[in-house]
Scaffold this motif. Structure first.
Motif, PDB file in Angstrom:
ATOM      1  N   ALA A   1      -8.578   4.085  -3.962  1.00 47.80           N
ATOM      2  CA  ALA A   1      -8.939   2.842  -4.645  1.00 47.80           C
ATOM      3  C   ALA A   1      -7.790   2.394  -5.551  1.00 47.80           C
ATOM      4  O   ALA A   1      -7.135   3.210  -6.196  1.00 47.80           O
TER       5      ALA A   1
ATOM      6  N   CYS B   1     -10.744  -0.942  -7.061  1.00 46.14           N
ATOM      7  CA  CYS B   1     -10.964  -1.773  -5.883  1.00 46.14           C
ATOM      8  C   CYS B   1     -11.019  -0.821  -4.696  1.00 46.14           C
ATOM      9  O   CYS B   1      -9.990  -0.313  -4.243  1.00 46.14           O
ATOM     10  N   PHE B   2     -12.230  -0.543  -4.235  1.00 46.14           N
ATOM     11  CA  PHE B   2     -12.438   0.424  -3.168  1.00 46.14           C
ATOM     12  C   PHE B   2     -12.201  -0.249  -1.820  1.00 46.14           C
ATOM     13  O   PHE B   2     -12.687  -1.352  -1.578  1.00 46.14           O
ATOM     14  N   GLN B   3     -11.447   0.409  -0.972  1.00 47.39           N
ATOM     15  CA  GLN B   3     -10.985  -0.173   0.283  1.00 47.39           C
ATOM     16  C   GLN B   3     -12.051  -0.076   1.372  1.00 47.39           C
ATOM     17  O   GLN B   3     -12.581   1.002   1.634  1.00 47.39           O
TER      18      GLN B   3
END
Length: 156
Positions: A51, A65-67
């Motif tokens: 992230a 921000c998690f992919q």
């Protein structure tokens, strides 16, 4: 006592204490490493570690921000795992993943696994040490969303 050489040994040593869940998920298994549960949990720790992390200005908080790509990899791996091993209790599996995914990180992993965030105007004169983050663990709200998504993906 077992000799612990790496994170995988430590992971399976901790997992041995979950006898009830082990019997539910992998009945009759003698060698926990044969379950390849460590490798499945790595997919979830990758979500947390990959992230993009950014400090929230004016605070000691960090947002991630998690992919989607990492989440998709974990979802597919979990579904394959459930099908290949004929696991019926997905809730127990997800519960164990939640508990153990942060331990499925190699000790020499170069990605940032933890850190302390100090206030922007910190003058090093006070005792306040900021806020500590363990980036190997998924935040509870993110875990809840991912677990729901995985369960829907597996169960239809």
């Amino acid at each position: 006592m077992s000799v612990i050489n790496d994170s995988k040994d430590y992971f399976y040593l901790g997992l041995q204490n979950k006898k009830e869940q082990i019997d539910l998920l992998w009945p009759g298994v003698e060698n926990l490493e044969s379950t390849q549960f460590y490798e499945l949990c790595q997919k979830y720790s990758d979500i947390a570690l990959n992230a993009i992390k950014q400090r929230i200005p004016g605070t000691c908080d960090v947002q991630g921000c998690f992919q989607f790509a990492d989440i998709e990899i974990a979802k597919r791996a979990t579904k394959d795992y459930v099908v290949d091993r004929e696991i019926e209790d997905v809730d127990t599996l997800l519960s164990l993943i939640h508990e153990f995914h942060s331990h499925a990180v190699a000790w020499d992993d170069k990605r940032t696994t933890s850190g302390r965030v100090l206030p922007e105007n910190y003058n090093y004169q006070s005792i306040y040490g900021g806020q500590y983050f363990n980036f190997k663990e998924l935040p509870e709200d993110i875990w809840g969303d991912i677990a729901t998504e995985v369960k829907e993906y597996i169960c239809g």
